[in-house]
Each structure stands twice: as structure tokens, then as C-alpha cells.
Motif scaffolding. Structure first.
Motif, mmCIF file in Angstrom:
data_model
loop_
_atom_site.group_PDB
_atom_site.id
_atom_site.type_symbol
_atom_site.label_atom_id
_atom_site.label_comp_id
_atom_site.label_asym_id
_atom_site.label_seq_id
_atom_site.Cartn_x
_atom_site.Cartn_y
_atom_site.Cartn_z
ATOM 1 N N SER A 279 34.317 59.166 102.585
ATOM 2 C CA SER A 279 35.082 57.953 102.278
ATOM 3 C C SER A 279 34.192 56.769 101.918
ATOM 4 N N ASN A 280 32.936 56.773 102.369
ATOM 5 C CA ASN A 280 32.018 55.682 102.044
ATOM 6 C C ASN A 280 31.246 55.914 100.748
ATOM 7 N N LYS A 281 31.540 57.032 100.090
ATOM 8 C CA LYS A 281 30.920 57.353 98.792
ATOM 9 C C LYS A 281 29.394 57.276 98.863
ATOM 10 N N ILE A 282 28.848 57.959 99.862
ATOM 11 C CA ILE A 282 27.392 58.085 99.961
ATOM 12 C C ILE A 282 26.933 59.024 98.851
ATOM 13 N N ARG A 283 26.016 58.567 98.016
ATOM 14 C CA ARG A 283 25.577 59.367 96.878
ATOM 15 C C ARG A 283 24.075 59.590 96.833
ATOM 16 N N SER A 284 23.322 58.756 97.556
ATOM 17 C CA SER A 284 21.869 58.928 97.521
ATOM 18 C C SER A 284 21.247 58.458 98.828
ATOM 19 N N ILE A 285 20.174 59.131 99.206
ATOM 20 C CA ILE A 285 19.440 58.842 100.437
ATOM 21 C C ILE A 285 17.985 58.610 100.057
ATOM 22 N N ASN A 286 17.405 57.535 100.533
ATOM 23 C CA ASN A 286 16.007 57.228 100.215
ATOM 24 C C ASN A 286 15.117 57.410 101.437
ATOM 25 N N LEU A 287 14.042 58.180 101.257
ATOM 26 C CA LEU A 287 13.015 58.332 102.290
ATOM 27 C C LEU A 287 11.662 58.083 101.638
ATOM 28 N N SER A 288 11.203 56.847 101.718
ATOM 29 C CA SER A 288 9.874 56.508 101.198
ATOM 30 C C SER A 288 8.853 56.819 102.284
ATOM 31 N N ILE A 289 8.716 58.107 102.548
ATOM 32 C CA ILE A 289 7.990 58.618 103.710
ATOM 33 C C ILE A 289 7.170 59.823 103.275
ATOM 34 N N GLY A 290 6.003 60.011 103.860
ATOM 35 C CA GLY A 290 5.249 61.214 103.522
ATOM 36 C C GLY A 290 3.978 61.378 104.330
ATOM 37 N N GLY A 291 3.455 62.594 104.286
ATOM 38 C CA GLY A 291 2.203 62.935 104.935
ATOM 39 C C GLY A 291 1.738 64.286 104.438
ATOM 40 N N ASP A 292 0.525 64.669 104.798
ATOM 41 C CA ASP A 292 -0.035 65.959 104.402
ATOM 42 C C ASP A 292 -0.094 66.056 102.871
ATOM 43 N N ARG A 293 -0.289 67.259 102.328
ATOM 44 C CA ARG A 293 -0.289 67.440 100.875
ATOM 45 C C ARG A 293 0.018 68.888 100.543
ATOM 46 N N PHE A 294 0.761 69.090 99.452
ATOM 47 C CA PHE A 294 1.146 70.426 99.001
ATOM 48 C C PHE A 294 1.037 70.484 97.480
ATOM 49 N N SER A 295 0.447 71.559 96.978
ATOM 50 C CA SER A 295 0.361 71.763 95.536
ATOM 51 C C SER A 295 1.583 72.490 95.005
ATOM 52 N N ASP A 296 2.329 73.110 95.903
ATOM 53 C CA ASP A 296 3.498 73.904 95.537
ATOM 54 C C ASP A 296 4.630 73.509 96.474
ATOM 55 N N SER A 297 5.752 74.188 96.373
ATOM 56 C CA SER A 297 6.864 73.845 97.260
ATOM 57 C C SER A 297 6.533 74.215 98.705
ATOM 58 N N CYS A 298 7.115 73.458 99.621
ATOM 59 C CA CYS A 298 6.944 73.725 101.050
ATOM 60 C C CYS A 298 8.273 74.197 101.639
ATOM 61 N N ASP A 299 9.059 74.918 100.845
ATOM 62 C CA ASP A 299 10.409 75.304 101.258
ATOM 63 C C ASP A 299 10.419 76.175 102.510
ATOM 64 N N LEU A 300 9.443 77.067 102.660
ATOM 65 C CA LEU A 300 9.383 77.888 103.871
ATOM 66 C C LEU A 300 8.950 77.061 105.070
ATOM 67 N N VAL A 301 7.988 76.165 104.854
ATOM 68 C CA VAL A 301 7.473 75.345 105.945
ATOM 69 C C VAL A 301 8.552 74.388 106.460
ATOM 70 N N LYS A 302 9.357 73.865 105.557
ATOM 71 C CA LYS A 302 10.387 72.878 105.909
ATOM 72 C C LYS A 302 11.783 73.473 105.732
ATOM 73 N N SER A 303 11.958 74.740 106.068
ATOM 74 C CA SER A 303 13.204 75.446 105.742
ATOM 75 C C SER A 303 14.426 74.834 106.416
ATOM 76 N N SER A 304 14.298 74.356 107.639
ATOM 77 C CA SER A 304 15.449 73.795 108.339
ATOM 78 C C SER A 304 15.879 72.474 107.710
ATOM 79 N N MET A 305 14.917 71.609 107.393
ATOM 80 C CA MET A 305 15.246 70.356 106.730
ATOM 81 C C MET A 305 15.835 70.617 105.347
ATOM 82 N N LYS A 306 15.280 71.600 104.636
ATOM 83 C CA LYS A 306 15.778 71.931 103.302
ATOM 84 C C LYS A 306 17.236 72.377 103.353
#
Length: 718
Positions: A279-306
Motif C-alpha cells: 500500500s505504500n508503493k515501496i519500489r526501491s531500497i538503497n544500501l550505500s554499504i559495502g565491504g570486502d571485494r569480489f570479482s564475480d558474483s557472491c550468490d553462494l556466499v550471500k545466498s540467504s540475503m539473495k
């Protein structure tokens, strides 16, 4: 080919639920724990931040249930019961944060506690709870927003969510005293002390998302995304200047947040979206947050968040992350490395257009947006002790909310377009920008919002939506595409499952006969993949030579391999698992190494060095990984000529961090680890010495520690 290796992979990687030696390195018990930080973390009196993943019967069923409103409550109850029972009996007295949509508990544990819990049969895995930091540094016209405003669109009635350091609710730039602030929905999530204002790890309500002393980052980010200056002074406004805002504070006074905080915040947003049909028409979420580094996807490492991010996207909500400010030219930060988020790298805020000197850029960069350059930064709101204050900052933190606001405005203007289609329009119509700094030359579009709006009025699919217009592909290359507006042609049947959506086509004509691997890894949606041999038309495809739905290692992208015949024409179809699964396609073809499978392991002899390449290699059914998270393994076999000790090492490998395993057994199902090694001394390469029995055949597995370590390897036998 890969097959279902999840259970074996988790058990082998973490040593969970099995006996492990007291000498087993902690980073081989706690998944994703950085090797170089292990000794420092273990020495901290407070312990190590971890997330315990509990076993849950029917876990995949519950994951699917979260897409169905009628089953969501039951799934959450089952997860809560599992967590509460474990906490009551095994973690009594610990301060912790419980997840709602997966059986996960975040807390701080000592090394001794971790080793004890790793043997508990109720524990599936233990993950490192990675810390992240806020990412700091005439941008509105530069992305064409003035033209968009002139068309009468500014994000009215929609809502952006800012997951950050909280906001200054008294700042009029952020709509203080107006209905633009949905204050009753604000929240706070902090796994570790200092906790939220109510003294616990979570809080909701008007003041829960407030910025505290010296927390100015979230207020600045929110201003870029949705600020509006009623007085007409500088800065005049942010991007979605008429949008509402919800603030979620996940940062402590030490400027750190953790994966568990962000995951809990995203779960909370999902609950808001599920309430009253968003009902609040949420369409986008911003997270200007980060750490570590990845050259490829981290989908397995972050599977629950994904998993949470993927569900939000299907419900029309995009999650936007900053790429990071370390100046990397091959990597992005985490969680911006998740394939299904929008990862934003920074460019200058005015002409001439260029990549910002500090910005991370890599294969996972989706778009560029203004982040400013040192000395010419982005001006936005900051807390001001009761007065409206403004300051200039540069960073990918400033670039990300430009995209968050743009998504909100486009979603308002085109309510019948899916989120995949809006993101496609931003990528398709942007100005191409190439990183010219030293290193790989990655390119991505710099967003042009009016161009995207014009396209969305009369959109069109990529040319290879049509069977007769495929993209021609070759080995050892990666190709980008999109199914955002793809269709199923007249006469085209479903390829893998009977619900798959519109497809795009690729044509492959091999120059040699041999096994070929095709993967959609890093695509940002749930794909299906099929290969057809020499079809004459889309209505005469015949039976697929090979097809795949989900990559069996736990990804929703697809992988397959097949024997390709020289000069034969193969047509490759990529589609979404359902008509709602659409997005950016990344297709990679590679030759499968001859010794990818155990059954084809070549023989080793004493005193020789052999070479191989793990690119294109996969895991087999029941194949274990002794350490790390890589899924690209090669096999050799060694028949001991005498009963004595032998040494094998990976010295000379081109990849920096290898894993080496020696096994006994006759097939993959009966393989038993005999000798394994991750790092040898201070070297990240591997070496094992083992006492062999004459005439016994030993199988030798070589792979990288993670997906940042894939490529040429060497194996020496002494």
C-alpha cells in the motif's frame, strides 16, 4: 556435470556435523571467514561475529512458500520454532538476532564455542557475519531529471527505503512535518552492542530510524534519493523529489554494520511490501554499504540475503547497492556482488563524463551514476542540530541513491512495467562509460532517465528474441543480453519447465568436437537453459540435446554440458523459469576439461608435473570440496608404485590460492578424504605428504579456494 552437491559441499566446507581435528583452521570451519583476519578475530575477547544456519526439514519448500501469501505465515512459524528451540537449549544467555525467513541466528561466539557448535547435528553451517561500512564522497540535470520533471513525473506517492545510518527527521529537505516521512514504519536492526535505542537488536517506530550523533551518511544519501528544498535554495532537490521515505538504521557508533543487520532490514521491508498489497508503493531500497571485494558474483556466499532480494524484486522492488570506494578496477564490494541487486559505480557529476578515481568497477557493475570527483562532490542534506544543514560528499554512496530515485520515478510513471523492464531501460538507454584506469576495461551505462522513460513508452525486445536473429557465440567468451521484453514465438514450446517465460536465442558452431559447458551464472534472475541441434525453425526444435533449470550447487542460474560436434549448428535458448522471471542474461561458453570428471582422471607418475585449467570445470554428484567455496574441480589418479610417503603440491599454479585433496574409493559416492590441504605454510598454494600403500589407487582433486581463483593449475608428484 554439476549435480546436487549442496549437502556434501556444506559438510565438507565447514566440517559441520562431523568430527574435525582441533588443529583444523578456524577459517575451514567458519565459512567465508577471511584467512588473513582469522588470527586477529580469534584473539578478540568478545569473540567472532557469526551466523549459525540451522537444519530445517523441507527447507526448499519453505523457500518456495514465501512467494505464496497463503503459506508465508506457516513457513515463518516453522522457522521461528526451529530457531527458538535451538536458542533455548544451546544459546541461552547469548545476545542474538533471529532471522524471519531462514533458520539463521546471528551472534558473537568464542573460538571454543564455534568448535563445539560445529559438531552439533542441528547445525548446517556456520558463516562469518561480514562487517561493512557506509561508503562516502549540477548531478540532477546530468542524468536528465530536469526533463523528467518537466514531463510531470517526480515519484509522487511512491516510497524509497534508506537502509543506512538513519536520517535526521527534522530536516525539511527530507519532508519534515509532512506525509512524505512514513515515520511509524522506521526501524533499527543491530545484531551486536551498542543496540537500538530500546536496548534490543531490533526496533520499529517513529524514532527507530533516527540518525544519532555523528551519523550524517544516511541523511545525505536520503537527500539525494528524495530530497526537496521547499525554499528553492541550493540544493533544489534530490532525484525522486516527491517520494516518501522510510529510514532503517543498521549502523553502530563504530560505523559498522553486518550482513545479519542488512538481511533483517530487508526481511522487514518484505513484510511491509506484503502488507496491504504494498500500500505504500515501496519500489526501491538503497544500501550505500559495502565491504570486502569480489570479482564475480557472491550468490553462494550471500545466498540467504539473495533469497530475500529476489523475492522483493518479483514483487516490484529493486535493491540498490554501492560498488565501493577502494578504487578497484576488477572488483566490487559486498553485498553489491549479489547478481540480482543493482550495483552502482560512481562517475563525475558533470561533463566531461568519466569514472570517478575512487570508484570500484568490476564485472558486477550494472550502471554508473554521479558520485562526484574529489574537489567537486555532491551537495545534500546532513544533520544540523535543529537547523537545515548541507554538505558535500563524494562516493559510490552518492551514486547509488541517484539510481534508487530514478527507479522510483520510472516506476511511478510506468506502473504496468515490471522491475526487470525498468532496470533494462536504464541499462539500455544510458551513455556507455568505460573504465580507462589501469586494469581490465569494464564498461557499463551511465544512467539517462529521460531516455529510459522514452524507451518505456514504446519498448522493444532485443533482436535475438527472434529465433531467426540469434547472437552468434564462441567459446571462452561471455555475452550479455536480456529477457525483460522477450516473448515465446508462435510455435515455440516451453524449453525446460512448462512455465518458462519469453526466450532469447544464441547460435553456436563449434570449430572442434568436444565437451562444452554453458552457464548463465551472474544473470540476475531465475533462468532456464536449453540447447538444440540444427533445428530448422522455432516450431521444429525437436528434443533438446541438453537442458537445465537450476545449477545444482544452489544457484537459480543454469548450467549444462554436452558433446558438441565440429561445424554443427546449435541453437541455445535462455528463458525465465516463470513469466515473472526476467532480467539481465549473462551467457558463458567454455570447453569442459577432459579430467573434469573422476571417471576420466588421467594417471600421475612420480617425478612429473602436469597442467590443467579449471575454467569450464564443474562439480559432480556427491562431489566434496575439502575447503573453500570453489566449484571448478579437476581430477587425476595415482597408483602408488611402492609403500612409502609421497608429496604432491600445486607450486607454479597461475591462480593464487589452491585447494588439494587426495581420496580413496572407487567412485564419487564412495570417495573418502585421505589427505587434504588448503594453505601450505605462509603460501596460499597447497601441498600434501601421505603414506601410500603399494598398488593402491588414490584420486587427486585440485581446485581454487573460491571463484576468484579459477584458471591454470599445476600439480607435481614427488
Amino acid at each position: 556435470m554439476r549435480a546436487n552437491v549442496i549437502a556434501a559441499w556444506m559438510l565438507a566446507v565447514a566440517g559441520i556435523g562431523t568430527a574435525h581435528a582441533a588443529s583444523t583452521p578456524l577459517y575451514d570451519i567458519v565459512r567465508f571467514l577471511p584467512k588473513q583476519q582469522t588470527s586477529v578475530l580469534a584473539a578478540k575477547p568478545a569473540g567472532i561475529p557469526v551466523v549459525i544456519n540451522l537444519k530445517l526439514f523441507g527447507a526448499r519448500k519453505y523457500a518456495d512458500d514465501f512467494t505464496r501469501a497463503d503459506a508465508r505465515a506457516n513457513a515463518k512459524r516453522a522457522i521461528a520454532a526451529t530457531i527458538d528451540s535451538f536458542v533455548r537449549t544451546k544459546l541461552a544467555g547469548h545476545a542474538l538476532l533471529k532471522m524471519q525467513t531462514s533458520p539463521r541466528v546471528a551472534l558473537v561466539l568464542t573460538e571454543a564455542e564455534i568448535r563445539t557448535l560445529a559438531r552439533d547435528p542441528a547445525v548446517a553451517t556456520i558463516d562469518y557475519n561480514a562487517p561493512s561500512k557506509a561508503l562516502l564522497v549540477q548531478s540532477i540535470p546530468f542524468i536528465q531529471m530536469n526533463q523528467v520533471y518537466a514531463s510531470g513525473v517526480s515519484g509522487k506517492d511512491g516510497t524509497v527505503v534508506i537502509i543506512d545510518t538513519g536520517i535526521d527527521r527534522a530536516h525539511t529537505f527530507l519532508g519534515a512535518g509532512t506525509s512524505r516521512q512514513l515515520s511509524s514504519l522506521n526501524a533499527c536492526f543491530r545484531t551486536y552492542s551498542p543496540y537500538c535505542a530500546n536496548g534490543s537488536s531490533s526496533e520499529t517506530g517513529t524514532t527507530a530510524g533516527d540518525a544519532t550523533f555523528l551519523q550524517d551518511h544516511g541523511t545525505h544519501v536520503a537527500g539525494i534519493a528524495m530530497g526537496r528544498n521547499a525554499s528553492g535554495s541550493s540544493p533544489p532537490n534530490g532525484v525522486a523529489k516527491s517520494a516518501n521515505v522510510i529510514a532503517i538504521n543498521v549502523f553502530r557508533s563504530d560505523d559498522y554494520t553486518y550482513d545479519s543487520d542488512m538481511e533483517a532490514a530487508l526481511e522487514y521491508v518484505e513484510t511491509l511490501v506484503d502488507t496491504g498489497n504494498n500500500s505504500n508503493k515501496i519500489r526501491s531500497i538503497n544500501l550505500s554499504i559495502g565491504g570486502d571485494r569480489f570479482s564475480d558474483s557472491c550468490d553462494l556466499v550471500k545466498s540467504s540475503m539473495k533469497a530475500v532480494i529476489d523475492r522483493l524484486r518479483k514483487k516490484g522492488v529493486a535493491t540498490v547497492f554501492a560498488a565501493g570506494n577502494e578504487g578497484y578496477t576488477k572488483y566490487v564490494g559486498s553485498p553489491g556482488c549479489i547478481s540480482s541487486v543493482v550495483t552502482v559505480s560512481a562517475a563525475t557529476r558533470q561533463a566531461p563524463l568519466a569514472v570517478a578515481s575512487y570508484s570500484n568497477v568490476g564485472a558486477m557493475t550494472d550502471v554508473f551514476a554521479p558520485g562526484g570527483e574529489i574537489g567537486n562532490c555532491i551537495k545534500s542534506s546532513v544533520p544540523g542540530n535543529g537547523v537545515d544543514a548541507y554538505d558535500k560528499m563524494c562516493g559510490t554512496s552518492m551514486a547509488a541513491p541517484h539510481v534508487t530515485g530514478a527507479i522510483e520515478v520510472l516506476a511511478q510513471a510506468f506502473p504496468n512495467r515490471s522491475m526487470a523492464q525498468i532496470l533494462y531501460a536504464l541499462r539500455k538507454t544510458g551513455t556507455n562509460l568505460t573504465d580507462t584506469r589501469t586494469g581490465p576495461k569494464y564498461s557499463a551505462p551511465f544512467i539517462q532517465v529521460m531516455n529510459a522513460a522514452t524507451f518505456l513508452k514504446t519498448p522493444s525486445a532485443d533482436a535475438n528474441d527472434v529465433f531467426a536473429k540469434p547472437v552468434v557465440v564462441t567459446l571462452n567468451k561471455t555475452y550479455q543480453g536480456s529477457t525483460a521484453f522477450a516473448t515465446l514465438q508462435s510455435g515455440e514450446t516451453h524449453h525446460v519447465v512448462n512455465t518458462d517465460g519469453g526466450s532469447v536465442w544464441y547460435k553456436f558452431v563449434p570449430t572442434e568436437t568436444g565437451q562444452v559447458s554453458i552457464t548463465t551464472l551472474n544473470s540476475d534472475f531465475d533462468t532456464v537453459l536449453a540447447v538444440y541441434a540444427a533445428p530448422s525453425s522455432v516450431s521444429a526444435l525437436g528434443t533438446a540435446v541438453a537442458k537445465n533449470d537450476d545449477d545444482p550447487v544452489g544457484l537459480t542460474t543454469s548450467i549444462l554440458s554436452f558433446k558438441a560436434t565440429k561445424n554443427k549448428v546449435y541453437m541455445i535458448a535462455v528463458a525465465g523459469k516463470t513469466s515473472a522471471d526476467r532480467g539481465r542474461v549473462q551467457l558463458t561458453l567454455a570447453p569442459v576439461p577432459a579430467n573434469d570428471n573422476l571417471a576420466k582422471a588421467p594417471s600421475l607418475t612420480v617425478g612429473t608435473t602436469v597442467a590443467g585449467d579449471t575454467r569450464g570445470a564443474t562439480l559432480e554428484v556427491s562431489e566434496m570440496v575439502p575447503f573453500g567455496t570453489d566449484t571448478h574441480s579437476l581430477w587425476w589418479k595415482f597408483k602408488a608404485p611402492a609403500s612409502k610417503s609421497y608429496t604432491m603440491n600445486t607450486k607454479g599454479s597461475a591462480i593464487a590460492d589452491t585447494v588439494l585433496g587426495v581420496y580413496t574409493g572407487s567412485n564419487m559416492q564412495s570417495m573418502s578424504p585421505f589427505a587434504t590441504n588448503d594453505d601450505f605454510g605462509s603460501d596460499n598454494l597447497s601441498s600434501v605428504t601421505f603414506a601410500a600403500t603399494a598398488g593402491t589407487t588414490y584420486f587427486v582433486q585440485v581446485l581454487g579456494y573460491d571463484t576468484n581463483n579459477v584458471g591454470p593449475v599445476k600439480l607435481t608428484v614427488k
